[in-house]
Design a protein around this motif. Sequence first.
Motif, PDB file in Angstrom:
ATOM      1  N   SER A 256       0.702  -1.327   0.186  1.00  0.00           N
ATOM      2  CA  SER A 256       0.091  -0.359   0.062  1.00  0.00           C
ATOM      3  C   SER A 256       0.543   1.437  -0.029  1.00  0.00           C
ATOM      4  O   SER A 256       0.553   2.057  -1.379  1.00  0.00           O
ATOM      5  CB  SER A 256      -1.376   0.159   1.130  1.00  0.00           C
ATOM      6  OG  SER A 256      -1.818  -0.708   1.493  1.00  0.00           O
ATOM      7  N   ASP A 257       1.786   1.481   0.966  1.00  0.00           N
ATOM      8  CA  ASP A 257       3.044   2.377   0.843  1.00  0.00           C
ATOM      9  C   ASP A 257       3.301   2.661  -0.343  1.00  0.00           C
ATOM     10  O   ASP A 257       3.243   3.541  -0.619  1.00  0.00           O
ATOM     11  CB  ASP A 257       4.174   2.507   2.024  1.00  0.00           C
ATOM     12  CG  ASP A 257       2.744   2.130   3.096  1.00  0.00           C
ATOM     13  OD1 ASP A 257       1.705   2.771   3.828  1.00  0.00           O
ATOM     14  OD2 ASP A 257       4.026   1.846   4.473  1.00  0.00           O
ATOM     15  N   THR A 258       4.195   0.997  -0.962  1.00  0.00           N
ATOM     16  CA  THR A 258       4.731   2.061  -2.274  1.00  0.00           C
ATOM     17  C   THR A 258       3.826   1.918  -3.484  1.00  0.00           C
ATOM     18  O   THR A 258       4.162   2.811  -3.965  1.00  0.00           O
ATOM     19  CB  THR A 258       5.019   0.014  -2.979  1.00  0.00           C
ATOM     20  OG1 THR A 258       5.883  -0.081  -1.895  1.00  0.00           O
ATOM     21  CG2 THR A 258       5.955   0.107  -4.554  1.00  0.00           C
ATOM     22  N   ALA A 259       2.799   1.492  -3.295  1.00  0.00           N
ATOM     23  CA  ALA A 259       0.925   1.766  -3.923  1.00  0.00           C
ATOM     24  C   ALA A 259       0.877   3.916  -4.258  1.00  0.00           C
ATOM     25  O   ALA A 259       0.822   4.477  -5.069  1.00  0.00           O
ATOM     26  CB  ALA A 259      -0.065   1.354  -4.105  1.00  0.00           C
ATOM     27  N   ILE A 260       1.096   4.154  -3.257  1.00  0.00           N
ATOM     28  CA  ILE A 260       0.821   5.559  -2.650  1.00  0.00           C
ATOM     29  C   ILE A 260       2.138   6.476  -2.774  1.00  0.00           C
ATOM     30  O   ILE A 260       1.920   7.440  -2.173  1.00  0.00           O
ATOM     31  CB  ILE A 260       0.006   6.288  -1.173  1.00  0.00           C
ATOM     32  CG1 ILE A 260       0.459   6.114  -0.320  1.00  0.00           C
ATOM     33  CG2 ILE A 260      -1.450   5.674  -1.881  1.00  0.00           C
ATOM     34  CD1 ILE A 260       0.227   6.125   0.818  1.00  0.00           C
ATOM     35  N   GLY A 261       3.253   6.064  -2.871  1.00  0.00           N
ATOM     36  CA  GLY A 261       4.485   6.643  -3.334  1.00  0.00           C
ATOM     37  C   GLY A 261       4.835   7.204  -1.940  1.00  0.00           C
ATOM     38  O   GLY A 261       6.006   7.744  -1.769  1.00  0.00           O
TER      39      GLY A 261
END
Length: 100
Positions: A91-96
């Motif tokens: 999730s953190d990666t997906a939102i940058g």
Amino acid sequence: MATIDYVEELDGTGVTVNALHPATLMPTTMVREAGVTPISTVAEGANATLRLICDPSLAQTTGRYFNGTRQSHPHTQADDPATRRRLREISDTAIGLVVT
């Protein structure tokens, strides 16, 4: 799954977090366009949501999962810290968000 982690992070702040599945297959645009027969009404979903927000008896309830108006148990994966951690990383990666 994130709700379980947020409880620990928010401990002592006065903020409560809960997860809610408000209703099953309400007659939303997505459900209707999928050709699926609705099971619940939008009113049922709204009532479950408003109860969790407004019911004074739930003011201190945190870290729980509700299915409609009933407290229930989430999927067993939610109890696995490694699975929760992996979902959070994705999730953190997906939102940058940079994870340090």
